[in-house]
Design a protein around this motif. Structure first.
Motif, short mmCIF file in Angstrom:
data_model
loop_
_atom_site.label_atom_id
_atom_site.label_comp_id
_atom_site.label_asym_id
_atom_site.label_seq_id
_atom_site.Cartn_x
_atom_site.Cartn_y
_atom_site.Cartn_z
N VAL A 98 17.15 -7.59 10.66
CA VAL A 98 17.96 -7.20 11.81
C VAL A 98 17.95 -8.33 12.82
O VAL A 98 17.13 -9.26 12.76
CB VAL A 98 17.45 -5.90 12.46
N CYS A 99 18.85 -8.26 13.76
CA CYS A 99 18.90 -9.24 14.83
C CYS A 99 17.60 -9.19 15.62
O CYS A 99 17.02 -8.12 15.83
CB CYS A 99 20.09 -8.96 15.74
N SER A 100 17.15 -10.34 16.10
CA SER A 100 15.90 -10.39 16.86
C SER A 100 15.99 -9.61 18.16
O SER A 100 14.96 -9.31 18.78
CB SER A 100 15.51 -11.84 17.15
N GLY B 231 9.13 -8.99 17.18
CA GLY B 231 9.41 -10.20 17.95
C GLY B 231 9.57 -11.40 17.05
O GLY B 231 9.15 -11.39 15.90
N GLN B 232 10.20 -12.45 17.57
CA GLN B 232 10.31 -13.73 16.87
C GLN B 232 10.15 -14.82 17.92
O GLN B 232 11.12 -15.28 18.52
CB GLN B 232 11.65 -13.86 16.15
N PRO B 233 8.89 -15.26 18.17
CA PRO B 233 8.62 -16.19 19.26
C PRO B 233 9.42 -17.49 19.18
O PRO B 233 9.76 -18.07 20.22
CB PRO B 233 7.12 -16.45 19.13
N GLY B 234 9.74 -17.97 17.96
CA GLY B 234 10.50 -19.20 17.84
C GLY B 234 11.87 -19.11 18.49
O GLY B 234 12.45 -20.12 18.89
N LEU B 235 12.41 -17.89 18.59
CA LEU B 235 13.68 -17.64 19.26
C LEU B 235 13.48 -17.08 20.66
O LEU B 235 14.44 -16.60 21.28
CB LEU B 235 14.54 -16.68 18.44
#
Length: 450
Positions: A89-91, A123-127
């Motif tokens: 899914v979208c972040s 979560g996706q910390p890189g984004l």
């Protein structure tokens, strides 16, 4: 890895699916992204794979339309022996009970992946997407002066709280997803990652015993992905498992499953070689109306621009736009086609307009030989790539964090091998479209999978 792919992912849009493709490929996994559940012939053409994906437009679909596509994909993934299926899914988790329902996807796919644990990675910390105590946060626009952009609760984010189709009005992902059919979700907050693995396992087991439909995992830092990855690997070893989340699910998996002495380092967009200048003019279609994309359009000085009024799109106007675009491209000019900033995406014609724009992209590509194209916008990318008529994408390199350059695979000779970048509305720096053209863009040391 076993003979078959252990990791499968189903993207609810095409831009996000290519981000997951990139993370897996940069970790050294032989990966291919298909546009439909792959046939045996397509798998033979791809060669041995460690991971396979299927990209879809589920984020823009109502649950009744999602279900048959998910059923076909779930059955195929299970048939291929996939151990973990990642519903990508979208972040920002933008979705609703009526459109792109994550709960509807979980209820459909669980039948094929019956592990009692359904982890949702938040979560996706890189984004710059973070989940703390179940609440989702995302970076806003940069304030300039080299300062880091402010991080805002998702229901106060200036873009995502006003998304034209699925505005994020609730930051607590448990409450957001309960309206989509996942009531009573469990939570593993970030403090549990500092405890022993036994205590973390006990917390997870407690949620399973309580019959939680899914368990949300906080992520504030990439280091939090390591214990999550261990859980994914261990829990999927016995019973196939369904996981939900952005590309951080793939990051967690590769942290846990790659051998410590792997000769293929995990590459990142920040440690990249330069992308070669395109061998011909570049065509960009920007259907995103996000403020980030608007600033990128304003900064794209190396392109001739063609503005489209989506409210006026019909067969006749498509011909006019097509003629203008192709004439410019044939003269050697890069072309950036974009939808009018004033267009109301909440109108009832939104889907019709998106499909019309997708048809225009196909007609441009089929009108002349192009070696590199870019499509900006989640829904626009999904419909446009489907309209092109290829069957898969493999990874070439990184243009920006969250945006991959891919190779299109198609049976049609005029389409096969086109370089294509799919950009989400909020992805990339202000100079993204300029970087797309030449050596100022950056490419990882990875070679294409095929």
């Amino acid at each position: 890895m076993s003979d078959g792919p252990a990791y499968g992912f189903y993207g609810d849009d095409f831009t996000g699916a290519t981000d997951t493709l990139a993370h897996l490929a940069r970790a050294g996994l032989r990966t291919m992204l298909f546009f439909q559940p792959p046939t045996d012939a397509q798998l033979d053409a791809a060669g041995p794979l460690d991971a396979i994906g299927v990209a879809s437009a589920a984020r823009a679909m109502a649950p009744p339309a999602m279900k048959p596509a998910l059923m076909r994909a779930g059955a195929r993934f299970a048939e291929l022996g996939v151990r973990i299926l990642h519903y990508k899914v979208c972040s920002t988790f933008d979705s609703s009970p009526a459109l792109g329902s994550i709960g509807a996807a979980v209820s459909t796919l669980r039948g094929f992946f019956p592990n009692p644990l359904v982890p949702v990675i938040g979560g996706q910390p890189g984004l710059q997407r973070y989940c703390a105590f179940g609440n989702l946060f995302a970076a806003g626009s940069s304030t300039g002066g080299g300062e880091a952009p402010p991080v805002l609760r998702i229901d106060r984010h200036p873009t995502m709280s006003r998304h034209p189709a699925t505005p994020m009005l609730e930051a607590d992902l448990r409450l957001h997803l309960q309206d989509q059919g996942l009531p009573g979700m469990g939570l593993i907050d970030w403090r549990h990652y500092t405890s022993t693995s036994g205590r973390l396992d006990a917390q997870v087991n407690g949620h399973i015993e309580s019959a939680c439909p899914a368990v949300l995992f906080d992520v504030l830092d990439d280091a939090h992905l390591a214990p999550i990855g261990r859980l994914l690997a261990e829990r999927s070893a016995g019973v196939p498992l369904l996981a939900v989340g952005p590309s951080s699910v793939a990051q967690a998996w590769t942290m846990a499953t790659r051998s410590a002495d792997s000769s293929v380092p995990i590459a990142s967009p920040a440690a990249a070689l330069q992308v070669q200048r395109s061998s011909g003019p570049v065509f960009v279609f920007a259907g995103s109306l996000s403020p980030t994309t608007s600033r990128q359009i304003d900064a794209a000085h190396s392109y001739s621009r063609v503005e489209i009024d989506p409210a006026q799109v019909d067969a006749g106007s498509l011909d006019r736009y097509l003629d203008d675009i192709v004439t410019l491209l044939r003269s050697g000019k890069n072309v950036l086609t974009f939808t009018s900033r004033a267009f109301d995406q909440t109108s009832n014609r939104r889907d019709d307009t998106t499909r019309a724009c997708a048809a225009l992209v196909r007609r441009v590509v089929m009108s002349m030989t192009l070696r590199r194209i870019c499509i900006a916008g989640g829904d626009t990318s999904s419909f446009a790539v489907q309209a092109l008529g290829g069957w898969g994408l493999s990874y070439i390199g990184a243009i920006a964090e969250g945006v991959a350059m891919c190779r299109l695979h198609a049976d049609a000779e005029e389409l096969d091998g086109i370089e294509i970048a799919l950009k989400g509305g909020q992805m990339g720096g202000i100079d993204f479209f300029e970087r797309l053209l030449d050596e100022s863009a950056r490419r990882t040391t990875d070679k294409p999978n095929l």
